[in-house]
Write an enzyme that holds these catalytic residues in place. Sequence first.
Site, mmCIF file in Angstrom:
data_model
loop_
_atom_site.group_PDB
_atom_site.id
_atom_site.type_symbol
_atom_site.label_atom_id
_atom_site.label_comp_id
_atom_site.label_asym_id
_atom_site.label_seq_id
_atom_site.Cartn_x
_atom_site.Cartn_y
_atom_site.Cartn_z
ATOM 1 N NE ARG A 242 38.233 40.138 41.515
ATOM 2 C CZ ARG A 242 38.155 40.990 42.676
ATOM 3 N NH1 ARG A 242 37.500 40.945 43.736
ATOM 4 N NH2 ARG A 242 38.797 42.134 42.277
ATOM 5 C CD GLU A 271 31.356 41.213 40.872
ATOM 6 O OE1 GLU A 271 31.011 40.270 41.782
ATOM 7 O OE2 GLU A 271 31.898 41.953 41.403
ATOM 8 C CG HIS A 289 32.724 43.680 44.509
ATOM 9 N ND1 HIS A 289 33.035 43.177 43.431
ATOM 10 C CD2 HIS A 289 33.727 43.834 45.153
ATOM 11 C CE1 HIS A 289 34.362 42.983 43.542
ATOM 12 N NE2 HIS A 289 34.787 43.608 44.498
HETATM 13 C C1 8YV Z 1 37.629 46.686 44.748
HETATM 14 C C2 8YV Z 1 38.048 44.229 45.330
HETATM 15 O O1 8YV Z 1 36.699 47.646 45.329
HETATM 16 O O2 8YV Z 1 40.576 45.274 45.502
HETATM 17 C C3 8YV Z 1 39.710 44.320 45.098
HETATM 18 O O3 8YV Z 1 40.043 43.338 44.602
HETATM 19 O O4 8YV Z 1 37.432 43.209 45.145
HETATM 20 C C4 8YV Z 1 37.426 45.630 45.560
HETATM 21 O O5 8YV Z 1 37.716 45.635 47.140
HETATM 22 C C5 8YV Z 1 37.284 46.250 43.221
HETATM 23 O O6 8YV Z 1 38.059 45.189 42.889
HETATM 24 C C6 8YV Z 1 37.653 47.882 42.628
HETATM 25 O O7 8YV Z 1 38.446 47.522 41.420
#
Ligand code: 8YV
Length: 323
Positions: A242, A271, A289
Amino acid sequence: MARPRVLVTRRWPAAVEARLSDIFDVRLNTADRPLTPTDFRAAIREYDAILPTVTDRIGAPALECDRPQTRILANYGVGYSHIDLNRVGQHGIVVTNTPDVLSECTADLAMTLLLMIARRAGEGEREIREGRWTGWRPTHLVGTKVSGKTLGIVGYGRIGQEMARRAHHGFGMKILAYNRSPVAPEILAQCNATQVDSIDELMPLCDFVSLHCPGGAQNRHLINSARLALMRPGAFLVNTARGEVIDEAALLHALWFETIGGAALDVFDGEPDINPQLVASDRLVMLPHLGSATREAREAMGFRVIDNLQDFFAGREPRDRVN
Ligand code: 8YV
């Protein structure tokens, strides 16, 4: 009995949307526009389940409501630091996530980033597209060898372990792991990994450091200027966790003064707004992302949400409950 009313906050893969519509009374977001806190406040009065993503900030403004209709937030994604679990819990709302099914693809992308920054792939691509390539020469875009180097992994959970597997078995890298809790010896042995006691101990020992810990308040700026200063000159930082885990101002400082070799980021603090100074740095590789962005992972994430919903509405404990 009436089918549960379910709101999907973003566009999902077609196969999953179709299955959801077969089972539940579903409202899809065909425009794919993120919900505002006002939209969200209205939604928790109306829907039995909401299926959010990382683009939904679910804190006090979104949850202002005395008696919400919503009983479950079945998050699409493994990370849930965008959901204020305390406030959600006060309303008795259950939260689930989608672990496991995206671990391999997210680790694939972390490895992509690691290779791109070490081998200057982003710079090379830009050079060709901008018509600046003048031809082969021995000193052109010389990068850093990856094979056999030391990789430090911060957060040795499912994705961190997949990253270790790729790096160790594919590239012969030596693996050092930092994890809040002790990692079982048999898990470490799979990649001949050594667990260290602190991030401060890890940083100076690594040629590459890859972040795989959760985000949220507890890990905000875990990688700060003091820890960046502990990295080897020429070492690289990779982040598919993150954005808030790295203090971006401190990272910019380290890149500017060349105290580290570079960084490769898939996630950003705040972001999709990106600090313009990051964009100006050639020692950075940046992706928007994309960690879990494969058809296979995105469908599996959706079907995992459906499993959680079906368990919940059948009165069973959903397998991925996080609160
Ligand atoms: C997702 C991600 O696509 O799963 C997670 O925590 O960071 C990503 O792979 C995104 O968060 C969808 O909510």
